[in-house]
Design a protein around this motif. Structure first.
Motif, short mmCIF file in Angstrom:
data_model
loop_
_atom_site.label_atom_id
_atom_site.label_comp_id
_atom_site.label_asym_id
_atom_site.label_seq_id
_atom_site.Cartn_x
_atom_site.Cartn_y
_atom_site.Cartn_z
N VAL A 134 31.85 37.43 29.81
CA VAL A 134 32.36 36.89 31.14
C VAL A 134 31.26 37.38 32.43
N ALA A 135 31.62 38.77 32.47
CA ALA A 135 31.02 39.44 33.68
C ALA A 135 29.37 39.37 33.45
N PHE A 136 28.70 39.51 32.35
CA PHE A 136 27.35 39.27 32.18
C PHE A 136 26.77 37.89 32.54
N VAL A 137 27.49 36.83 31.91
CA VAL A 137 27.27 35.67 32.24
C VAL A 137 27.26 35.30 33.74
N TRP A 138 28.48 35.52 34.28
CA TRP A 138 28.58 35.31 35.68
C TRP A 138 27.60 36.25 36.62
N ILE A 163 24.40 44.96 38.43
CA ILE A 163 25.61 45.83 37.75
C ILE A 163 26.44 45.72 38.85
N GLN A 164 26.35 45.65 40.15
CA GLN A 164 27.37 45.42 41.03
C GLN A 164 28.06 44.04 40.88
N ARG A 165 27.44 43.06 40.75
CA ARG A 165 28.10 41.88 40.30
C ARG A 165 28.92 41.82 39.07
N MET A 166 28.37 42.31 37.99
CA MET A 166 29.06 42.51 36.93
C MET A 166 30.48 43.34 37.08
N LEU A 167 30.30 44.42 37.95
CA LEU A 167 31.43 45.32 38.28
C LEU A 167 32.52 44.30 39.03
N LEU A 168 31.90 43.53 40.05
CA LEU A 168 32.68 42.55 40.70
C LEU A 168 33.63 41.58 40.02
N VAL A 169 33.03 41.19 38.94
CA VAL A 169 33.33 39.98 37.94
C VAL A 169 34.63 40.57 37.17
N LEU A 170 34.28 41.91 36.64
CA LEU A 170 35.33 42.68 35.89
C LEU A 170 36.66 42.78 36.56
N VAL A 171 36.48 43.24 38.14
CA VAL A 171 37.69 43.51 38.59
C VAL A 171 38.43 42.19 39.04
N ARG A 202 44.95 50.57 38.32
CA ARG A 202 43.93 51.81 38.64
C ARG A 202 42.57 51.60 38.15
N LEU A 203 42.59 51.34 37.24
CA LEU A 203 41.14 51.02 36.61
C LEU A 203 40.28 50.18 37.54
N GLY A 204 41.09 48.92 37.96
CA GLY A 204 40.43 48.02 38.86
C GLY A 204 40.05 48.53 40.19
#
Length: 274
Positions: A134-138, A163-171, A202-204
């Protein structure tokens, strides 16, 4: 009030809100590129997100979403078919590069729900892989497509932004993962299932800090961008620390998914008034 609630519920249930969130992130990318927004690209992304999310929500993950009636479900289906037609209309206005990238992202999205071979697993059912897809597609839709549309090179700053956008979506996904712990199959091994809700929080927070610090690796960096990312990170951390509110449908589906909209509004206000 009842009519307004019905409209609001449809806005959320038909994935319109998540589509607004995705085009908001796309708008942020256009701001970062210093390029004007392309209405055809924004239209394509908006309607294709509605189609994709409704297919997953009411097909693959239907057990999570209680539909109040068959009529209501039918209205969402019709809305999704109309959105598909609009998505195709906007797509044919775009360059061939966008078509190729869209096919790749579309295939990945399809494999999220549909097995490639009979009796094979779809990507969603591969333990722990769901949120990364999902993060990669977003990130693909909200960073790669605007860069290709603006005919810019896929340089170092693009890689950092992607990469930042993937991290943002993951969060942003983590609150949904925490909320869905009670429904998700244990075989999915989602982060809250493996780490627990507190450690997932905590991971988020850790991913949010990495998201912010990566900004300083960019070749072209502006003080405004740093400030707006800092405000965004504060908002993300406050959401992650919301505790029991994360189990509320409206809090997660509306307020959490409003964060990218809030981010875009900050860029828009900064451009207009600062």
């Amino acid at each position: 009030m009842r009519i307004l609630k019905t409209i609001f519920d449809f806005y959320l249930d038909a994935s319109v809100h998540v589509a607004v969130a995705v085009i908001s992130m796309t708008g942020v990318t256009f701001h970062l590129l210093g390029s004007s927004s392309d209405i055809n690209l924004l239209g394509f992304i908006f309607f294709s997100v509605i189609v994709c999310y409704n297919f997953i929500k009411y097909g693959v993950e239907a057990y999570k979403y209680l539909i109040v009636s068959n009529v209501y479900h039918k209205v969402i289906q019709i809305f999704s078919f109309v959105s598909f037609a609009f998505a195709i209309f906007f797509l044919i206005q775009l360059d061939e590069q966008i078509w190729v990238a869209t096919v790749v992202l579309g295939v990945l999205s399809a494999l999220y729900a549909v097995p490639l071979l009979p009796r094979a697993k779809n990507l969603r059912n591969l333990a722990g892989l769901k949120i990364y897809i999902v993060a990669f597609v977003w990130a693909g839709f909200s960073v790669l497509l605007p860069v290709l549309d603006a005919k810019m090179t896929l340089d170092w700053d693009f890689a950092v932004t992607f990469i930042q956008r993937m991290l943002l979506v993951l969060v942003l996904i983590l609150p949904f993962e925490i909320r869905d712990m009670q429904w998700d199959d244990k075989k999915l091994r989602t982060l809250p299932q493996v780490l627990g809700a507190k450690n997932t929080t905590r991971l988020g927070i850790g991913l949010t800090l990495i998201f912010f610090l990566l900004t300083f690796l960019k070749d072209e960096l502006h003080q405004q961008e740093i400030a707006l990312r800092a405000i965004l990170c504060v908002a993300l951390i406050l959401v992650l620390l919301s505790g029991k509110r994360l189990r509320s449908k409206y809090f997660v589906m509306f307020w959490v998914e409003s964060i990218p909209i809030f981010w875009y509004c900050m860029f828009w206000c900064a451009e207009k008034y600062i």
